[in-house]
Every structure is written in C-alpha cells, then in structure tokens.
Design an enzyme around this catalytic site. Structure first.
Site, PDB file in Angstrom:
ATOM      1  N   GLU A  77       0.840  -1.198   0.000  1.00 37.94           N
ATOM      2  CA  GLU A  77       0.000   0.000   0.000  1.00 37.94           C
ATOM      3  C   GLU A  77       0.875   1.247   0.000  1.00 37.94           C
ATOM      4  O   GLU A  77       1.827   1.337   0.772  1.00 37.94           O
ATOM      5  CB  GLU A  77      -0.897   0.018   1.234  1.00 37.94           C
ATOM      6  CG  GLU A  77      -1.827  -1.159   1.289  1.00 37.94           C
ATOM      7  CD  GLU A  77      -2.679  -1.164   2.542  1.00 37.94           C
ATOM      8  OE1 GLU A  77      -3.795  -1.658   2.447  1.00 37.94           O
ATOM      9  OE2 GLU A  77      -2.216  -0.683   3.589  1.00 37.94           O
ATOM     10  N   ARG A  83      -2.122   4.170   9.395  1.00 39.66           N
ATOM     11  CA  ARG A  83      -0.870   4.928   9.417  1.00 39.66           C
ATOM     12  C   ARG A  83      -0.398   5.040  10.851  1.00 39.66           C
ATOM     13  O   ARG A  83      -1.176   5.309  11.749  1.00 39.66           O
ATOM     14  CB  ARG A  83      -1.080   6.307   8.825  1.00 39.66           C
ATOM     15  CG  ARG A  83      -1.393   6.249   7.357  1.00 39.66           C
ATOM     16  CD  ARG A  83      -1.580   7.630   6.803  1.00 39.66           C
ATOM     17  NE  ARG A  83      -2.737   7.562   5.909  1.00 39.66           N
ATOM     18  CZ  ARG A  83      -3.369   8.590   5.459  1.00 39.66           C
ATOM     19  NH1 ARG A  83      -3.009   9.793   5.799  1.00 39.66           N
ATOM     20  NH2 ARG A  83      -4.390   8.430   4.657  1.00 39.66           N
TER      21      ARG A  83
END
Length: 116
Positions: A57, A63
């Site tokens: 990704e 994140r």
C-alpha cells in the site's frame, strides 16, 4: 475468511458443491495486508500461497507505528519474511502470483504471463 475455512468446506459438502479449493480458489485471492504476524501465519496456514498476493500500500489503512512492536502497522513485508515459507513461495507472493492474475501487467513489463 481463513478462520471460516472449515465452515465453507462443510457448506460446500452439504450443498453438493465441489471442494472449495477446486471450485473457488481458481478465482479468489487474498492479500497480505493483515498488519500482524498471527494473521499472516493463519492466512498462509489455510490458503495456498498461489492464492496470496503481496498487498503493498502506498499509504496504508493504518498509518502509524504499532506501540507493541515499534514498526509501522502497514510494514507487511516483514510479516511475509518471518513466515515459514520457502524462497520460491515468497517470490510467488511478491511477484509471480500478481503477474499471473494480471497478465496484461506482465506483458507490459516484458515478463510474459505465467500460465494459470
């Protein structure tokens, strides 16, 4: 899905369908974006590596850094590297499987499309 594998096998049997590894896995693939080693190990223990694609990704769904490991959550390559796989199985996950699933990409790269 891998933790329901037995359920799907049983349903296929009860419904008179072919075994799912013959009937379903010719067209169903899984990626490696599960973000933890137990998930990768479960996936690779249930699903043949020919049906696993490396899920890289650009910006991951999660994140940040995992406070328990100190690594980014979406650093999935390290989980594949730590799995009990042969070098050939890793190469299939990282490249060959994707080129087989996306033969036009293989042709574009000059790699030729591997046979299905």
């Amino acid at each position: 899905m891998p933790y329901h594998w037995g359920r799907y096998r049983g349903l296929a049997d009860l419904l008179g369908r072919p075994p799912i590894d013959e009937h379903l896995l010719g067209n169903v693939f899984f990626d490696t974006c599960v973000y933890h080693q137990p998930g990768i190990d479960l996936l690779l223990g249930v699903v043949d590596t020919k049906n696993v694609l490396f899920g890289s990704e650009m910006v991951g769904a999660v994140r940040g850094i995992d406070p328990t490991t100190g690594h980014h959550f979406d650093d999935t390559r390290r989980h594949v590297e730590a799995a009990n796989l042969t070098p050939g199985q890793r190469e299939a996950i990282y490249a060959r499987d994707g080129l087989r699933v996306y033969p036009r990409r293989a042709a574009h790269l000059g790699a030729g499309a591997p046979s299905r």
